[in-house]
Write a protein that holds these residues in place. Structure first.
Motif, PDB file in Angstrom:
ATOM      1  N   LEU A  32      15.748 -17.829  12.629  1.00  0.00           N
ATOM      2  CA  LEU A  32      15.816 -16.400  12.345  1.00  0.00           C
ATOM      3  C   LEU A  32      14.909 -15.628  13.289  1.00  0.00           C
ATOM      4  N   VAL A  33      15.419 -14.504  13.776  1.00  0.00           N
ATOM      5  CA  VAL A  33      14.561 -13.516  14.419  1.00  0.00           C
ATOM      6  C   VAL A  33      13.876 -12.744  13.293  1.00  0.00           C
ATOM      7  N   LEU A  34      12.584 -12.945  13.127  1.00  0.00           N
ATOM      8  CA  LEU A  34      11.818 -12.235  12.107  1.00  0.00           C
ATOM      9  C   LEU A  34      11.159 -11.038  12.779  1.00  0.00           C
ATOM     10  N   SER A  35      11.849  -9.925  12.710  1.00  0.00           N
ATOM     11  CA  SER A  35      11.396  -8.746  13.438  1.00  0.00           C
ATOM     12  C   SER A  35      10.460  -7.904  12.583  1.00  0.00           C
ATOM     13  N   TYR A  36       9.560  -7.229  13.282  1.00  0.00           N
ATOM     14  CA  TYR A  36       8.604  -6.322  12.650  1.00  0.00           C
ATOM     15  C   TYR A  36       8.846  -4.919  13.181  1.00  0.00           C
ATOM     16  N   ILE A  37       8.504  -3.950  12.367  1.00  0.00           N
ATOM     17  CA  ILE A  37       8.812  -2.563  12.667  1.00  0.00           C
ATOM     18  C   ILE A  37       7.604  -1.707  12.312  1.00  0.00           C
ATOM     19  N   ILE A  38       7.367  -0.668  13.087  1.00  0.00           N
ATOM     20  CA  ILE A  38       6.363   0.310  12.690  1.00  0.00           C
ATOM     21  C   ILE A  38       7.105   1.577  12.269  1.00  0.00           C
ATOM     22  N   SER A  39       6.777   2.044  11.082  1.00  0.00           N
ATOM     23  CA  SER A  39       7.483   3.156  10.461  1.00  0.00           C
ATOM     24  C   SER A  39       6.502   4.244  10.061  1.00  0.00           C
ATOM     25  N   VAL A  40       7.061   5.408   9.741  1.00  0.00           N
ATOM     26  CA  VAL A  40       6.274   6.537   9.263  1.00  0.00           C
ATOM     27  C   VAL A  40       6.538   6.697   7.767  1.00  0.00           C
ATOM     28  N   PRO A  41       5.539   6.508   6.923  1.00  0.00           N
ATOM     29  CA  PRO A  41       5.754   6.694   5.484  1.00  0.00           C
ATOM     30  C   PRO A  41       6.191   8.123   5.163  1.00  0.00           C
ATOM     31  N   LYS A  42       7.005   8.258   4.136  1.00  0.00           N
ATOM     32  CA  LYS A  42       7.494   9.574   3.716  1.00  0.00           C
ATOM     33  C   LYS A  42       6.325  10.479   3.339  1.00  0.00           C
ATOM     34  N   ASN A  43       6.390  11.713   3.804  1.00  0.00           N
ATOM     35  CA  ASN A  43       5.378  12.747   3.511  1.00  0.00           C
ATOM     36  C   ASN A  43       4.019  12.445   4.126  1.00  0.00           C
ATOM     37  N   ALA A  44       3.980  11.589   5.141  1.00  0.00           N
ATOM     38  CA  ALA A  44       2.706  11.236   5.761  1.00  0.00           C
ATOM     39  C   ALA A  44       2.146  12.416   6.548  1.00  0.00           C
ATOM     40  N   PRO A  45       0.819  12.511   6.646  1.00  0.00           N
ATOM     41  CA  PRO A  45       0.202  13.552   7.480  1.00  0.00           C
ATOM     42  C   PRO A  45       0.403  13.256   8.965  1.00  0.00           C
ATOM     43  N   ASP A  46       0.301  14.295   9.784  1.00  0.00           N
ATOM     44  CA  ASP A  46       0.353  14.163  11.245  1.00  0.00           C
ATOM     45  C   ASP A  46       1.576  13.378  11.718  1.00  0.00           C
ATOM     46  N   ARG A  47       2.737  13.836  11.267  1.00  0.00           N
ATOM     47  CA  ARG A  47       3.990  13.158  11.602  1.00  0.00           C
ATOM     48  C   ARG A  47       4.210  13.095  13.113  1.00  0.00           C
ATOM     49  N   ALA A  48       3.908  14.180  13.827  1.00  0.00           N
ATOM     50  CA  ALA A  48       4.146  14.218  15.270  1.00  0.00           C
ATOM     51  C   ALA A  48       3.307  13.173  16.001  1.00  0.00           C
ATOM     52  N   VAL A 104       0.830  -1.200   0.000  1.00  0.00           N
ATOM     53  CA  VAL A 104       0.000   0.000   0.000  1.00  0.00           C
ATOM     54  C   VAL A 104       0.868   1.255   0.000  1.00  0.00           C
ATOM     55  N   ILE A 105       1.916   1.254   0.820  1.00  0.00           N
ATOM     56  CA  ILE A 105       2.801   2.421   0.874  1.00  0.00           C
ATOM     57  C   ILE A 105       3.568   2.566  -0.436  1.00  0.00           C
ATOM     58  N   ALA A 106       3.970   1.457  -1.026  1.00  0.00           N
ATOM     59  CA  ALA A 106       4.649   1.528  -2.326  1.00  0.00           C
ATOM     60  C   ALA A 106       3.721   2.102  -3.387  1.00  0.00           C
ATOM     61  N   ALA A 107       2.456   1.673  -3.371  1.00  0.00           N
ATOM     62  CA  ALA A 107       1.497   2.150  -4.369  1.00  0.00           C
ATOM     63  C   ALA A 107       1.209   3.639  -4.212  1.00  0.00           C
ATOM     64  N   ALA A 108       1.341   4.161  -2.997  1.00  0.00           N
ATOM     65  CA  ALA A 108       1.073   5.584  -2.757  1.00  0.00           C
ATOM     66  C   ALA A 108       2.127   6.494  -3.380  1.00  0.00           C
ATOM     67  N   GLN A 109       3.326   5.960  -3.627  1.00  0.00           N
ATOM     68  CA  GLN A 109       4.396   6.695  -4.316  1.00  0.00           C
ATOM     69  C   GLN A 109       4.674   8.060  -3.681  1.00  0.00           C
ATOM     70  N   GLY A 110       4.823   8.059  -2.359  1.00  0.00           N
ATOM     71  CA  GLY A 110       5.169   9.289  -1.667  1.00  0.00           C
ATOM     72  C   GLY A 110       4.004  10.183  -1.309  1.00  0.00           C
ATOM     73  N   ARG A 111       2.765   9.712  -1.537  1.00  0.00           N
ATOM     74  CA  ARG A 111       1.573  10.484  -1.158  1.00  0.00           C
ATOM     75  C   ARG A 111       0.672   9.602  -0.285  1.00  0.00           C
ATOM     76  N   PRO A 112       1.192   9.163   0.856  1.00  0.00           N
ATOM     77  CA  PRO A 112       0.472   8.178   1.669  1.00  0.00           C
ATOM     78  C   PRO A 112      -0.725   8.770   2.404  1.00  0.00           C
ATOM     79  N   GLN A 113      -1.734   7.945   2.585  1.00  0.00           N
ATOM     80  CA  GLN A 113      -2.890   8.303   3.385  1.00  0.00           C
ATOM     81  C   GLN A 113      -2.790   7.705   4.796  1.00  0.00           C
ATOM     82  N   HIS A 114      -1.803   6.846   5.011  1.00  0.00           N
ATOM     83  CA  HIS A 114      -1.534   6.273   6.322  1.00  0.00           C
ATOM     84  C   HIS A 114      -0.270   6.939   6.869  1.00  0.00           C
ATOM     85  N   ASN A 115      -0.242   7.214   8.164  1.00  0.00           N
ATOM     86  CA  ASN A 115       0.972   7.809   8.729  1.00  0.00           C
ATOM     87  C   ASN A 115       1.752   6.861   9.626  1.00  0.00           C
ATOM     88  N   VAL A 116       1.292   5.626   9.749  1.00  0.00           N
ATOM     89  CA  VAL A 116       2.053   4.561  10.403  1.00  0.00           C
ATOM     90  C   VAL A 116       1.867   3.304   9.575  1.00  0.00           C
TER      91      VAL A 116
END
Length: 351
Positions: free
Chosen positions: A257-273, A71-83
């Motif tokens: 393997l330790v298969l770790s998961y991460i929560i990230s902020v997509p680039k240019n996402a709204p409400d970064r804080a 979903v974040i890849a498809a947004a191409q830098g204009r994400p509607q999700h901020n996490v």
């Protein structure tokens, strides 16, 4: 990242739906998190989202999508999700395409609770998100067809007695996970995967199928359609809690393997804080214990798991971390497409 056409279409549909979620929560800061659907999304709402909103007043929407990274890849830098929730290698791959916010230790002060070996950083040392929890990669099996002692080593999967009885992960995970692990076992590492190719080929020759989803391989195992496969600890833990005790999980002597998961902020996402505040809040011990009850083991060291959770996992969180290898996911992500193609070729040749 190479994705099946169906996943791409589903990701696009989820992306189109996301703006209505954001518009519906138009006042003030908010968190809109892209997560896999089902039980995991329910856990995120109950364990993370609702307590965060109660404490902060910031509304949280857990948006269920087929694959958050797609979903974040498809947004191409204009994400509607901020996490975004993702496997660590997926977040690293998106970062290499400039689609993930680069953060600092000042942004994420609670990162101090997570050992640095689990941090996901780019070549410049910038942090790509909050490592949230992990599952480990071992061998799942149907205990009416095999027993734990049949799999003392990963090498057991190459034994021809299992011909036509194993299942393989999809190439998008077979390359980053299985091939990387087998390379390590044969003297290579995440940067040198060549030593693992013969072992993956041998395992693939014993496989009857490539499982398209976690649900499908769970059915294969519980019905006895396959005997064993490399699989995720947390998924087997949830199956057993649901009463499917014919399925078990074993960690071979070499570890996994330790298969770790991460929560990230997509680039240019709204409400970064608001998003960064949510990331920092996620390693709260009470929230981590709740996640552990669903099979997700804390990466942070400020969590003491209750005895009943330790019994379900089969060992303490410290023991699990010590017995499993956590590779450099940024290195793996740098050649994600190449590894996926190679794994696909190996699986195709074995058919």
């Amino acid at each position: 990242m190479i994705l099946p056409r169906r996943s791409v279409l589903a990701a696009g549909a989820a992306l189109l739906a996301a703006p209505s979620i954001v518009r519906a929560q138009s006042g003030g800061g908010r968190v809109v998190m892209a997560a896999w659907g089902g039980a995991g999304a329910k856990m995120w709402r109950e364990a993370f989202g609702e307590p965060f909103t109660k404490a902060s007043g910031i509304p949280v929407t857990i948006a269920e999508v087929p694959d958050p990274a797609a979903v974040i890849a498809a947004a191409q830098g204009r994400p509607q999700h901020n996490v975004m929730l993702a496997a660590s290698f997926q977040a690293a791959h998106l970062a290499q395409r400039g689609l993930i916010e680069e953060l600092t230790e000042e942004d994420l002060p609670n990162l101090r609770h997570v050992p640095q070996q689990y941090w996901v950083r780019n070549l410049q040392g910038r942090i790509l998100g909050m490592p949230i929890y992990f599952i480990y990669y071992g061998i799942a099996f149907n205990n009416t067809l095999a027993k734990a002692s049949d799999f003392p080593s990963w090498e057991a999967l190459t034994d021809r007695k299992w011909r036509g009885q194993l299942s393989l992960a999809r190439p998008i995970f077979l390359g980053p996970y299985d091939l990387t692990l087998y390379a390590k076992l044969k003297g290579g590492n995440e940067a040198n995967i060549q030593p693992g190719i013969p072992m993956l080929e041998a395992v693939a020759r014993n496989a009857i199928s490539v499982y398209p989803s976690m649900a499908s391989v769970q059915q294969q195992l519980s019905r006895g359609e396959v005997t064993a496969c490399a699989f995720y600890s947390g998924q087997i833990q949830m199956l057993r809690k649901a009463g499917q005790t014919e399925v078990e999980h074993v960690l071979p002597k070499e570890g996994g393997l330790v298969l770790s998961y991460i929560i990230s902020v997509p680039k240019n996402a709204p409400d970064r804080a608001a998003a960064i505040r949510f990331l920092n809040d996620s390693v709260d011990p009470a929230k981590q214990v709740r996640a552990a009850r669903d099979g997700y083991i804390p990466l942070s060291t400020n969590v003491t798991l209750p005895e009943d959770v330790v019994r379900e996992i089969g060992m303490s969180a410290e023991e699990v971390r010590a017995r499993n290898w956590s590779p450099d996911w940024y290195t793996i992500a740098a050649d994600a497409e190449g590894r996926t193609r190679l794994a696909e070729q190996i699986a195709d040749r074995a058919r």
